[in-house]
Design an enzyme around this catalytic site. Structure first.
Site, PDB file in Angstrom:
ATOM      1  N   LYS A 133      -0.316   5.404  -1.473  1.00 47.18           N
ATOM      2  CA  LYS A 133      -0.463   5.690  -0.056  1.00 47.18           C
ATOM      3  C   LYS A 133       0.928   5.714   0.557  1.00 47.18           C
ATOM      4  O   LYS A 133       1.530   4.685   0.830  1.00 47.18           O
ATOM      5  CB  LYS A 133      -1.340   4.632   0.640  1.00 47.18           C
ATOM      6  CG  LYS A 133      -2.134   5.210   1.801  1.00 47.18           C
ATOM      7  CD  LYS A 133      -1.635   5.056   3.190  1.00 47.18           C
ATOM      8  CE  LYS A 133      -0.737   4.101   3.759  1.00 47.18           C
ATOM      9  NZ  LYS A 133       0.021   4.768   4.905  1.00 47.18           N
ATOM     10  N   GLU A 163       7.749  -6.490  -1.311  1.00 50.65           N
ATOM     11  CA  GLU A 163       9.175  -6.427  -0.973  1.00 50.65           C
ATOM     12  C   GLU A 163       9.230  -6.184   0.515  1.00 50.65           C
ATOM     13  O   GLU A 163       8.845  -5.118   0.994  1.00 50.65           O
ATOM     14  CB  GLU A 163       9.878  -5.318  -1.758  1.00 50.65           C
ATOM     15  CG  GLU A 163      11.397  -5.432  -1.728  1.00 50.65           C
ATOM     16  CD  GLU A 163      12.025  -4.632  -0.607  1.00 50.65           C
ATOM     17  OE1 GLU A 163      12.344  -5.259   0.440  1.00 50.65           O
ATOM     18  OE2 GLU A 163      12.199  -3.425  -0.760  1.00 50.65           O
ATOM     19  N   CYS A 174      16.466  -2.051   3.990  1.00 47.66           N
ATOM     20  CA  CYS A 174      16.004  -3.441   3.984  1.00 47.66           C
ATOM     21  C   CYS A 174      17.074  -4.394   3.469  1.00 47.66           C
ATOM     22  O   CYS A 174      17.142  -5.547   3.884  1.00 47.66           O
ATOM     23  CB  CYS A 174      14.734  -3.565   3.144  1.00 47.66           C
ATOM     24  SG  CYS A 174      14.912  -3.022   1.423  1.00 47.66           S
ATOM     25  N   GLU A 210      14.609  -8.818  11.990  1.00 48.79           N
ATOM     26  CA  GLU A 210      15.068  -7.543  11.425  1.00 48.79           C
ATOM     27  C   GLU A 210      14.997  -6.444  12.478  1.00 48.79           C
ATOM     28  O   GLU A 210      13.938  -6.151  13.017  1.00 48.79           O
ATOM     29  CB  GLU A 210      14.218  -7.173  10.217  1.00 48.79           C
ATOM     30  CG  GLU A 210      14.709  -5.940   9.482  1.00 48.79           C
ATOM     31  CD  GLU A 210      13.914  -5.665   8.215  1.00 48.79           C
ATOM     32  OE1 GLU A 210      14.526  -5.365   7.178  1.00 48.79           O
ATOM     33  OE2 GLU A 210      12.670  -5.752   8.275  1.00 48.79           O
TER      34      GLU A 210
END
Length: 490
Positions: A181, A256, A289, A387
């Site tokens: 997906k 992750e 990331c 973040e």
């Protein structure tokens, strides 16, 4: 262009799902928009629980045959997929640049070649995957890696195809079937990969692609009782939702997730190298990331570092990602740009100072945000702790090695860390204390598929890469054989 295709700079992409070796359209669609100029690339089939169930059923039906396929044959097909990627690097690069606005030059030279390498690496690793037999009181132990079954892989928008194939390649090599997906903001290269895999001879149902939203297609996939593995790259809140859904079926997961990684610059470091490492964190408009977004600099060199950083950052060219001279393209989506600017404006209102940047790039318009460096930020402020996922860095100072380590580890994340120092002993001391899945010393973003990859704390669960990938995508079995009790039958 037909009802179920779109054309991106001359490259035709099918907009339907790929399920059981066939193109399947949905009753509803969603619009795929290019971040470069806001233009609509086309209408994409919008998957629901119906398409999710069909894809899992196709993967389940194809699993016995693929699992029983000899390792050498699985490896051969993965190499054939890699060959197909190599032949279409330009098409893949062009389409992905239009879809997520990362640099075309990077897609051509690094990202798409890495996609092919992902398949080749895990194909080759499969052929040498073994554990040495060992004895227990005369009995022989033999460890084997058995395919687990259908795997659901949910991937992000910042490096769509590379991060998808980082999961797809080991899952297929292990003998599993896959339902991918892709992120709804960047679905196109996953569709092209389905074509490439079919042309390479991958049997129908072994790889399936379901497009759509996480709350619809994604949720239906991760909660399906016939799924045997789930791997996800993305945000912490989504991972928690996936974890809750997968727990009902006790499905192993690999996550992750986010990062708020530090770059520690000591006074004994090569300062020009440290500045280069820091400016490199603006790669992909800060949408990485692993980026070391928290720069921690020893007090005695902080002023000089900041001056050199501003000079270096001023040389970055921001503009159209299709232009060979561009260093920074736009961000992915208006929602993301609003989020980035919100972080910056709240920080400035709280007393932070923008050494560079601090606002959208209004001269360019659209989704461009100026590379930003904020100082005078508190350790407990949201811009330091959360973040941002944009071209926004913070700079703090430290007086001692112990303070540097304490600041570096003082977030809920632990994905990566970067260290700049000229002292081998200091490097060893500091790296041993950093909470991170990957630590780079005097370098950044050097990654080998043999190495374990993943995050600590809320940056993830598990490790993948090399044998670690096979450990996740397989059911490990130990067979213990007695030395006696055998009968010879001639």
């Amino acid at each position: 262009m037909t009802e179920h295709t779109l054309t991106v700079a001359g490259v035709t992409v099918d907009t339907r799902h790929w399920i059981g070796g066939e193109r399947i359209a949905s009753a509803e669609t969603f619009t795929d928009v290019s971040p470069i100029d806001g233009s609509a690339l086309g209408e994409i089939s919008r998957g629901t629980a119906t398409e999710a169930a069909a894809a899992v059923a196709a993967a389940k039906a194809a699993f016995p045959g693929w699992a029983a396929t000899a390792r050498a044959e699985r490896a051969r097909i993965l190499h054939a997929i890699a060959d197909g990627v190599d032949k279409r690097i330009e098409d893949l690069a062009i389409v992905e640049t239009h879809d997520n606005a990362a640099l075309l030059r990077s897609h051509r030279r690094g990202v798409m070649p890495r996609v092919a390498h992902n398949f080749r690496f895990f194909a080759d690793w499969l052929l040498k995957l073994e554990h040495e037999e060992f004895e227990t009181r005369g009995h022989t132990n033999r460890v084997s890696w058995d395919p687990a079954g259908p795997c659901v892989l949910i991937t992000p928008w910042n490096a769509p195809l590379m991060l998808a194939t980082w999961k797809i390649a080991p899952a297929l090599a292990a003998g599993n079937t896959v339902i991918l997906k892709p992120a709804e903001w960047t679905p196109l290269t996953a569709s092209l990969l389905a074509d490439i895999a079919a042309e390479a001879g991958l049997p129908a149902g072994v790889l399936n692609v379901v497009q759509g939203y996480g709350a619809e297609a994604g949720n239906a996939l991760v909660s399906h009782p016939d799924v045997r593995r789930i791997s996800f790259t993305g945000s912490v809140p989504t991972a928690k939702a996936i974890g809750a859904a997968s727990a009902a079926n006790l499905v192993p997961t690999s996550f992750e997730l986010g990062g708020k990684s530090p770059l520690l610059v000591f006074a004994d470091a090569d300062l020009d190298l440290a500045v280069d490492l820091a400016v490199e964190q603006y790669d992909n408009a800060g949408q990485v990331c692993l980026a070391a977004t928290r720069i921690l600099v020893e007090e005695s060199v902080a002023d000089e570092f900041t001056k050199r950083f501003a000079q270096k950052a001023a040389t970055l060219q921001q503009g159209d990602p299709r232009d060979e001279a561009t260093d920074l393209g736009p961000n992915i989506h208006p929602r993301q740009l609003e989020k980035i600017d919100g972080f910056v404006q709240r920080a400035l209102a709280a007393g932070a100072r923008a050494v560079i940047g601090g606002a959208p790039h209004t001269d360019l318009g659209g989704l461009y945000y100026r590379p930003t460096l904020l100082t005078d930020v508190a350790q407990d402020s949201e811009v330091v702790q959360e973040e941002v996922f944009g071209p926004v860095l913070t700079l703090q100072t430290f007086a001692t090695e112990q303070e540097a380590v304490a600041l570096a580890n003082d977030t809920r994340f632990g994905l990566a860390a970067t260290l700049a120092t000229g002292d081998h002993e200091r490097a060893a001391r500091v790296t041993a204390q950093l909470v991170a899945g990957t630590v780079w010393v005097n370098c950044f973003f050097v990654r080998d598929l043999q190495a374990p990859f993943g995050g600590s704390r809320q940056s993830g669960v598990g490790r993948e890469g090399g044998t670690w990938s096979f450990d996740f995508y397989c059911d490990l079995k130990n067979t213990v054989t007695a030395p006696k009790g055998w009968q010879n039958h001639g």
